[in-house]
Design an enzyme around this catalytic site. Sequence first.
Site, PDB file in Angstrom:
ATOM      1  N   LYS A  10     -12.181  -8.896  -6.887  1.00 17.19           N
ATOM      2  CA  LYS A  10     -11.442  -9.280  -5.761  1.00 17.19           C
ATOM      3  C   LYS A  10      -9.917  -9.601  -5.620  1.00 17.19           C
ATOM      4  O   LYS A  10      -9.359  -9.906  -6.703  1.00 17.19           O
ATOM      5  CB  LYS A  10     -12.029 -10.319  -4.781  1.00 17.19           C
ATOM      6  CG  LYS A  10     -13.654  -9.868  -4.343  1.00 17.19           C
ATOM      7  CD  LYS A  10     -14.160 -11.093  -3.319  1.00 17.19           C
ATOM      8  CE  LYS A  10     -15.564 -10.781  -3.175  1.00 17.19           C
ATOM      9  NZ  LYS A  10     -16.066 -11.614  -2.041  1.00 17.19           N
ATOM     10  N   TYR A  50     -18.088  -4.394   4.858  1.00 20.18           N
ATOM     11  CA  TYR A  50     -18.653  -5.579   5.000  1.00 20.18           C
ATOM     12  C   TYR A  50     -19.382  -5.643   6.419  1.00 20.18           C
ATOM     13  O   TYR A  50     -19.663  -6.637   7.014  1.00 20.18           O
ATOM     14  CB  TYR A  50     -17.720  -6.771   4.832  1.00 20.18           C
ATOM     15  CG  TYR A  50     -17.443  -7.303   3.438  1.00 20.18           C
ATOM     16  CD1 TYR A  50     -18.232  -7.763   2.771  1.00 20.18           C
ATOM     17  CD2 TYR A  50     -16.212  -7.153   2.894  1.00 20.18           C
ATOM     18  CE1 TYR A  50     -18.209  -8.351   1.351  1.00 20.18           C
ATOM     19  CE2 TYR A  50     -15.837  -7.615   1.726  1.00 20.18           C
ATOM     20  CZ  TYR A  50     -17.058  -8.187   1.046  1.00 20.18           C
ATOM     21  OH  TYR A  50     -17.069  -8.544  -0.278  1.00 20.18           O
ATOM     22  N   ASN A 113     -13.391 -15.868  -3.744  1.00 20.21           N
ATOM     23  CA  ASN A 113     -14.431 -16.105  -4.877  1.00 20.21           C
ATOM     24  C   ASN A 113     -14.484 -15.012  -5.844  1.00 20.21           C
ATOM     25  O   ASN A 113     -15.743 -15.036  -6.774  1.00 20.21           O
ATOM     26  CB  ASN A 113     -15.915 -16.351  -4.421  1.00 20.21           C
ATOM     27  CG  ASN A 113     -16.513 -15.105  -3.569  1.00 20.21           C
ATOM     28  OD1 ASN A 113     -15.957 -13.994  -3.513  1.00 20.21           O
ATOM     29  ND2 ASN A 113     -17.679 -15.225  -3.111  1.00 20.21           N
ATOM     30  N   HIS A 116     -17.548  -9.601  -6.133  1.00 22.19           N
ATOM     31  CA  HIS A 116     -18.597  -9.431  -5.236  1.00 22.19           C
ATOM     32  C   HIS A 116     -19.469  -8.337  -6.172  1.00 22.19           C
ATOM     33  O   HIS A 116     -19.263  -7.753  -6.870  1.00 22.19           O
ATOM     34  CB  HIS A 116     -18.318  -8.348  -4.069  1.00 22.19           C
ATOM     35  CG  HIS A 116     -19.448  -7.652  -3.174  1.00 22.19           C
ATOM     36  ND1 HIS A 116     -20.096  -8.524  -2.241  1.00 22.19           N
ATOM     37  CD2 HIS A 116     -19.934  -6.486  -3.578  1.00 22.19           C
ATOM     38  CE1 HIS A 116     -20.945  -7.516  -1.954  1.00 22.19           C
ATOM     39  NE2 HIS A 116     -20.879  -6.352  -2.484  1.00 22.19           N
TER      40      HIS A 116
HETATM   41  P1  CMP Z   1     -19.453 -11.622  -1.126  1.00 26.49           P
HETATM   42  O1  CMP Z   1     -20.568 -11.715  -1.933  1.00 26.49           O
HETATM   43  O2  CMP Z   1     -18.474 -10.543  -1.269  1.00 26.49           O
HETATM   44  O3  CMP Z   1     -20.091 -11.322   0.383  1.00 26.49           O
HETATM   45  C1  CMP Z   1     -19.623 -11.849   1.718  1.00 26.49           C
HETATM   46  C2  CMP Z   1     -18.274 -12.521   1.359  1.00 26.49           C
HETATM   47  O4  CMP Z   1     -17.594 -13.256   2.324  1.00 26.49           O
HETATM   48  C3  CMP Z   1     -18.343 -13.556   0.462  1.00 26.49           C
HETATM   49  O5  CMP Z   1     -18.541 -12.935  -0.922  1.00 26.49           O
HETATM   50  C4  CMP Z   1     -17.141 -14.278   0.700  1.00 26.49           C
HETATM   51  O6  CMP Z   1     -16.039 -13.723  -0.181  1.00 26.49           O
HETATM   52  C5  CMP Z   1     -16.734 -14.394   2.040  1.00 26.49           C
HETATM   53  N1  CMP Z   1     -17.053 -15.473   2.568  1.00 26.49           N
HETATM   54  C6  CMP Z   1     -16.028 -16.249   3.214  1.00 26.49           C
HETATM   55  N2  CMP Z   1     -16.781 -17.498   3.776  1.00 26.49           N
HETATM   56  C7  CMP Z   1     -18.043 -17.421   3.580  1.00 26.49           C
HETATM   57  C8  CMP Z   1     -19.109 -18.249   3.971  1.00 26.49           C
HETATM   58  N3  CMP Z   1     -19.085 -19.363   4.588  1.00 26.49           N
HETATM   59  N4  CMP Z   1     -20.444 -17.888   3.520  1.00 26.49           N
HETATM   60  C9  CMP Z   1     -20.446 -16.704   2.801  1.00 26.49           C
HETATM   61  N5  CMP Z   1     -19.565 -15.807   2.476  1.00 26.49           N
HETATM   62  C10 CMP Z   1     -18.442 -16.062   2.805  1.00 26.49           C
END
Ligand code: CMP
Length: 139
Positions: A10, A50, A113, A116
């Site tokens: 990311k 998404y 984070n 993905h």
């Molecule tokens: P990802 O695994 O890519 O799937 C959805 C993404 O939304 C997650 O990682 C984070 O980057 C983002 N995100 C932001 N806030 C939240 C949250 N509260 N819970 C889960 N995903 C979140």
Amino acid sequence: AIEHTLSIIKPDATRRNMTARINAKFEEAGLRIVAQKRVQLTRAQAEAFYSAHQARPFFGGLVQFMTSGPVVVQVLAGENAIAKNRDIMGATDPKKAAPGTIRAEFAEDIEANSVHGSDSPEAAAQEIAFFFAGTEIVG
Ligand code: CMP
């Protein structure tokens, strides 16, 4: 069985020059990077990728974040690759991620984070097809 999974490094990680350190985690765990490209997502692409999260309160921020800089999209292959990659990444929230995982070591917060990974075989097939033609995946 040998599986394929879609991985995204990311914008928080590309910005901090961490792509090689993240790829090392995949390779050290035995996953093979069988396709990889660095791209700037458009808003429409991020929203479509998404779309399952469309109704969530974090959707707008997530789309903003995912288009804030380049990402590296990749296909990882290996034995049990979908679950294995989720183990290597660690929990979505880096504060809850196990020591040694990518998110524990590199992520900034629950949104930024660093990576993905597909969460099921169905998602993996759909997400790989979203970014890659079959001819771009070279095992
Ligand atoms: P990802 O695994 O890519 O799937 C959805 C993404 O939304 C997650 O990682 C984070 O980057 C983002 N995100 C932001 N806030 C939240 C949250 N509260 N819970 C889960 N995903 C979140």
